[in-house]
Motif scaffolding. Structure first.
Motif, PDB file in Angstrom:
ATOM      1  N   UNK A  89       1.828 -15.071   1.578  1.00 15.96           N
ATOM      2  CA  UNK A  89       3.018 -14.110   1.141  1.00 15.96           C
ATOM      3  C   UNK A  89       2.293 -13.255   0.985  1.00 15.96           C
ATOM      4  N   UNK A  90       3.136 -11.630   1.209  1.00 16.26           N
ATOM      5  CA  UNK A  90       2.319 -10.844   0.335  1.00 16.26           C
ATOM      6  C   UNK A  90       2.817 -10.157  -0.760  1.00 16.26           C
ATOM      7  N   UNK A  91       1.762 -10.521  -1.375  1.00 14.33           N
ATOM      8  CA  UNK A  91       1.910  -9.740  -2.961  1.00 14.33           C
ATOM      9  C   UNK A  91       1.744  -8.488  -3.006  1.00 14.33           C
ATOM     10  N   UNK A  92       2.668  -7.283  -3.694  1.00 17.09           N
ATOM     11  CA  UNK A  92       2.171  -6.194  -3.446  1.00 17.09           C
ATOM     12  C   UNK A  92       0.946  -6.372  -4.900  1.00 17.09           C
ATOM     13  N   UNK A  93       1.352  -7.043  -5.443  1.00 19.90           N
ATOM     14  CA  UNK A  93       1.185  -6.619  -7.385  1.00 19.90           C
ATOM     15  C   UNK A  93      -0.460  -6.671  -7.340  1.00 19.90           C
ATOM     16  N   UNK A  94      -1.210  -7.987  -6.040  1.00 22.51           N
ATOM     17  CA  UNK A  94      -2.583  -7.975  -5.729  1.00 22.51           C
ATOM     18  C   UNK A  94      -2.795  -7.068  -5.020  1.00 22.51           C
ATOM     19  N   UNK A  95      -2.494  -5.799  -4.689  1.00 24.26           N
ATOM     20  CA  UNK A  95      -3.013  -4.984  -3.657  1.00 24.26           C
ATOM     21  C   UNK A  95      -3.237  -3.692  -4.710  1.00 24.26           C
ATOM     22  N   UNK A  96      -3.450  -3.205  -4.849  1.00 24.37           N
ATOM     23  CA  UNK A  96      -3.591  -1.759  -5.722  1.00 24.37           C
ATOM     24  C   UNK A  96      -3.674  -0.332  -5.274  1.00 24.37           C
ATOM     25  N   UNK A  97      -5.173  -0.610  -4.234  1.00 20.55           N
ATOM     26  CA  UNK A  97      -5.030   0.161  -3.035  1.00 20.55           C
ATOM     27  C   UNK A  97      -3.744   0.575  -2.736  1.00 20.55           C
ATOM     28  N   UNK A  98      -3.762  -0.518  -2.072  1.00 25.60           N
ATOM     29  CA  UNK A  98      -2.276  -0.201  -0.760  1.00 25.60           C
ATOM     30  C   UNK A  98      -1.566   0.614  -1.923  1.00 25.60           C
ATOM     31  N   UNK A  99      -1.216   0.274  -2.649  1.00 27.37           N
ATOM     32  CA  UNK A  99       0.011   0.158  -3.531  1.00 27.37           C
ATOM     33  C   UNK A  99       0.488   2.256  -3.927  1.00 27.37           C
ATOM     34  N   UNK A 100      -1.828   1.853  -4.594  1.00 26.08           N
ATOM     35  CA  UNK A 100      -2.058   3.682  -4.700  1.00 26.08           C
ATOM     36  C   UNK A 100      -1.467   4.431  -3.726  1.00 26.08           C
ATOM     37  N   UNK A 101      -2.469   4.688  -2.444  1.00 27.74           N
ATOM     38  CA  UNK A 101      -1.719   4.886  -0.947  1.00 27.74           C
ATOM     39  C   UNK A 101      -0.975   5.300  -0.512  1.00 27.74           C
ATOM     40  N   UNK A 102      -0.112   3.811  -0.804  1.00 30.89           N
ATOM     41  CA  UNK A 102       1.462   4.986  -0.791  1.00 30.89           C
ATOM     42  C   UNK A 102       1.903   5.499  -1.021  1.00 30.89           C
ATOM     43  N   UNK A 103       1.751   5.749  -2.770  1.00 31.10           N
ATOM     44  CA  UNK A 103       2.009   6.477  -3.610  1.00 31.10           C
ATOM     45  C   UNK A 103       1.921   8.037  -3.231  1.00 31.10           C
ATOM     46  N   UNK A 104       0.135   8.202  -3.185  1.00 34.10           N
ATOM     47  CA  UNK A 104       0.083   9.424  -2.777  1.00 34.10           C
ATOM     48  C   UNK A 104       0.879   9.887  -1.719  1.00 34.10           C
ATOM     49  N   UNK A 105       0.932   9.220  -0.472  1.00 33.74           N
ATOM     50  CA  UNK A 105       1.376  10.290   1.074  1.00 33.74           C
ATOM     51  C   UNK A 105       2.693  10.093   0.886  1.00 33.74           C
ATOM     52  N   UNK A 106       3.739   9.317  -0.134  1.00 36.61           N
ATOM     53  CA  UNK A 106       4.812   9.248  -0.145  1.00 36.61           C
ATOM     54  C   UNK A 106       5.285   9.778  -1.381  1.00 36.61           C
TER      55      UNK A 106
END
Length: 278
Positions: A89-106
């Motif tokens: 499974x893909x667990x976004x809670x373990x992907x802080x950099x991905x979530x930060x990049x998403x927040x920056x772009x979107x």
């Protein structure tokens, strides 16, 4: 058209998934896991001179459907590593950099001003300005960790801050606030997002600026932000749930610091920095 921003990234198995599951997972305040839908993740340079993350052979997209473009190879590799580390499974809670990049772009791209304003407001009530008057050990720890950062801010930024004992508010000068405003970058959005994350996680825009300018490293910054908490842990011991929250927050902060460090090095090496998603 499907509402799923990851539709183009599906592994070539033909397996059907909930059309909005991945998007909801990364937008939720409590991220939900979704089934891994790709075989491998890697970083790749593109013709524009920036870097993308490939899930199998297709570029990673944000929940807003923008292709994730990163200004340095090291950041792209770190994002790819987060995706590669996912298991069944893909667990976004373990992907802080991905979530930060998403927040920056979107979120931050095109909305930098209010994000900067939020950081500037921290200067009016920065953690480093509110001191304990006792016990002696805590007072000494605060002075040792915080006074050098305040001295640096006065020398390097021209920002002199007034200290207060206890929690009663103290008003800072317009000059100090203006100095913080000048010191905060206005671009790229990814850097602004990272600095905002660090400011909220540490409670101090001054600690964040000292890290941004290379005056202190991450560990020194994180420890400075937790002087009071660590003092109480020494006295009363650690609470398991609080410790878990702190580990999660530290992972968030380390991801933001990785962005700051990478972009600082990129700017020094090239004289300019591309915005993520640009």
């Amino acid at each position: 058209m499907s509402e799923n921003p990851f539709e183009a990234l599906s592994a070539p198995t033909g397996e059907e998934r909930d059309g909005t599951a991945a998007e909801k997972a990364f937008r939720s305040e409590k991220p939900q896991r979704v089934k891994r839908f790709y075989r491998g993740a890697s970083a790749s340079a593109n013709e524009a001179g920036d870097f993308v993350v490939l899930l199998d052979s297709r570029p990673l997209r944000t929940p807003g459907k923008a292709i994730v473009r990163l200004p340095t190879e090291s950041l792209a590799a770190l994002v790819a590593a987060e995706w590669e580390a996912q298991a069944v499974e893909v667990d976004p809670a373990t992907m802080p950099l991905t979530r930060l990049v998403n927040a920056a772009i979107d979120g931050v791209e095109g909305n930098v001003a209010p994000v900067r304003d939020e950081m500037i407001r921290y200067a009016g009530s920065d953690l480093l300005c509110y001191r304990a008057d006792e016990p002696e050990g805590l007072v000494a720890m605060q002075m040792a960790a915080w006074d050098p950062i305040l001295a640096w801010a006065e020398t390097a930024l021209g920002a002199r801050f007034v200290l207060a004992a206890g929690v009663m508010p103290v008003e800072q000068s317009e000059g100090a606030i203006a100095a913080v405003d000048r010191a905060l970058p206005q671009a790229p959005a990814l850097l602004v997002a990272a600095l905002q994350s660090l400011t909220t996680l540490t409670g101090s825009v001054l600690v964040t600026l000292a890290l941004h300018h290379g005056r202190i490293g991450f560990d020194e910054a994180w420890n400075a932000a937790h002087i009071d908490e660590d003092w109480n842990i020494r006295l009363w011991g650690a609470d398991r749930e609080a410790a878990e929250r702190r580990r999660f927050r530290e992972a968030e902060a380390r991801a933001a610091a990785a962005v700051v460090t990478s972009l600082r090095g990129n700017a020094q090496g090239s004289g300019k920095t591309r915005a993520a998603g640009e």
